[in-house]
Design an enzyme around this catalytic site. Structure first.
Site, PDB file in Angstrom:
ATOM      1  CG  ASP A  68      66.953  46.346  61.091  1.00 25.27           C
ATOM      2  OD1 ASP A  68      67.694  45.906  61.986  1.00 25.27           O
ATOM      3  OD2 ASP A  68      66.578  47.524  61.068  1.00 25.27           O
ATOM      4  CG  ASP A 145      63.202  58.186  58.129  1.00 22.23           C
ATOM      5  OD1 ASP A 145      63.199  57.436  59.129  1.00 22.23           O
ATOM      6  OD2 ASP A 145      63.630  57.832  57.012  1.00 22.23           O
ATOM      7  CG  HIS A 147      63.722  54.145  59.877  1.00 22.46           C
ATOM      8  ND1 HIS A 147      64.614  55.001  59.268  1.00 22.46           N
ATOM      9  CD2 HIS A 147      64.456  53.406  60.744  1.00 22.46           C
ATOM     10  CE1 HIS A 147      65.824  54.780  59.756  1.00 22.46           C
ATOM     11  NE2 HIS A 147      65.761  53.825  60.656  1.00 22.46           N
ATOM     12  CD  GLU A 152      64.298  54.286  55.522  1.00 22.64           C
ATOM     13  OE1 GLU A 152      63.764  55.023  56.366  1.00 22.64           O
ATOM     14  OE2 GLU A 152      65.534  54.254  55.318  1.00 22.64           O
TER      15      GLU A 152
HETATM   16  C1  GLP Z   1      68.902  52.059  62.211  1.00 21.00           C
HETATM   17  C2  GLP Z   1      68.209  50.778  62.648  1.00 21.00           C
HETATM   18  C3  GLP Z   1      66.989  51.066  63.485  1.00 21.00           C
HETATM   19  C4  GLP Z   1      67.348  52.061  64.580  1.00 21.00           C
HETATM   20  C5  GLP Z   1      67.829  53.358  63.956  1.00 21.00           C
HETATM   21  C6  GLP Z   1      68.129  54.432  64.978  1.00 21.00           C
HETATM   22  O1  GLP Z   1      68.311  52.642  61.115  1.00 21.00           O
HETATM   23  N1  GLP Z   1      67.821  49.954  61.540  1.00 21.00           N
HETATM   24  O2  GLP Z   1      66.503  49.862  64.043  1.00 21.00           O
HETATM   25  O3  GLP Z   1      66.225  52.291  65.371  1.00 21.00           O
HETATM   26  O4  GLP Z   1      69.008  53.041  63.240  1.00 21.00           O
HETATM   27  O5  GLP Z   1      69.402  54.257  65.519  1.00 21.00           O
HETATM   28  P1  GLP Z   1      69.911  54.974  66.831  1.00 21.00           P
HETATM   29  O6  GLP Z   1      69.259  54.265  67.966  1.00 21.00           O
HETATM   30  O7  GLP Z   1      71.389  54.759  66.827  1.00 21.00           O
HETATM   31  O8  GLP Z   1      69.518  56.390  66.742  1.00 21.00           O
END
Ligand code: GLP
Length: 270
Positions: A68, A145, A147, A152
């Site tokens: 993304d 949440d 995702h 989302e």
């Molecule tokens: C962002 C990214 C996701 C990731 C999420 C959780 O929203 N787009 O791909 O999984 O963060 O991040 P973290 O691993 O830092 O908790």
């Protein structure tokens, strides 16, 4: 049913991923890796980089596709996912930057108003993944949440790469990368869809800390629902979910996950 592995540390999780991907690259030098940003995959990239170095594995043919990107950030912005993937994966692993792609590469900070370019970028990205022969192993984190990527709650479980609106919670969660100022966090993103992610041949989802416990329980033991986009993993034939004790905190079937990992046949990889 996905395989759930409960580990003590992020390093232990990282080693499971690192070993699996190193073996993949040895068998298939032009392997296609699905890459993710966030803190969860960092120990995994580190472990892989260590094995690559120790075992002198040639990674010059390895290809990569990230999940993304924010809309509106130029590629050079330090918090763009383009820059993040290059900093956390491409450089430490020594990958060929020309072989690693991020969904916003064609946009380079194009504003949300540039509908024509943004609408075209998603299908073009999916076509590029397809032309590369598909993703061999996709690493995933998970949002609080539920995702994955930036899909989302409410995302179509059949979606392809496309523009999405970030939830306020995600923008709050990610404000830490933008001077703790939510106003600097873009409102939109371009993300591989759940349908895109489900086409990868192996999914490895990593989640650590109590903040992820509810999302992990919904993902693994809840109903399959676009309300928790990660729950689509239940339909994937090869999904590995690696969590620490805290992130496993709300799983009901914990004992069985432990038992089955302890009794895993030695010939079976993750
Ligand atoms: C962002 C990214 C996701 C990731 C999420 C959780 O929203 N787009 O791909 O999984 O963060 O991040 P973290 O691993 O830092 O908790």
């Amino acid at each position: 049913m996905a395989e759930v592995i409960i580990v003590k540390t992020q390093e232990e999780a990282g080693e499971l991923y690192g070993r699996s991907v190193a073996d993949l690259i040895k068998a298939k030098p032009d392997a296609v890796l699905g890459l993710a940003t966030g803190s969860s995959p960092l120990a995994a990239y580190k472990a892989l980089a260590k094995i690559v170095k120790e075992e002198s594995i040639d990674v010059s043919g390895v290809r990569g596709f990230a999940l993304d990107e924010y809309i509106g950030l130029p590629l050079t912005h330090p918090e763009s996912y383009h820059a993040t993937i290059h900093r956390t994966v491409v450089e430490p692993l020594g990958l060929d930057p020309a072989k690693v792609h991020v969904p916003g590469d064609a946009l380079d900070g194009a504003p949300l108003e540039d509908g024509e370019r943004i609408a075209a970028a998603g299908p073009a990205y999916d076509a590029a993944i397809e032309a590369a022969g598909g993703i061999d192993v996709q690493i995933l984190g998970i949002g609080t949440d539920g995702h994955v990527g930036f899909n989302e709650p409410g995302s179509s479980l059949a979606s392809g790469t496309r523009v999405k609106t970030l939830t306020e919670q995600t923008r709050i969660d990610n404000a830490r990368f933008f001077d703790d100022d939510i106003n600097q966090v873009p409102t939109h993103c371009i993300t591989q869809g759940i349908g895109t992610i489900m086409k990868a041949r192996h999914l490895v989802l990593l989640a650590f800390g109590a903040g992820k416990a509810e999302a992990v329980a919904e993902t693994v033991e809840g109903g399959i629902s676009s309300f928790c986009p990660a729950s689509a993993l239940q339909l994937h034939p090869h999904a590995t979910i690696i969590v620490d004790e805290e992130a496993a905190g709300r799983l009901r079937n914990k004992d069985y996950y432990r038992y089955s990992f302890e009794h895993k046949p030695a010939w079976q990889a993750i």
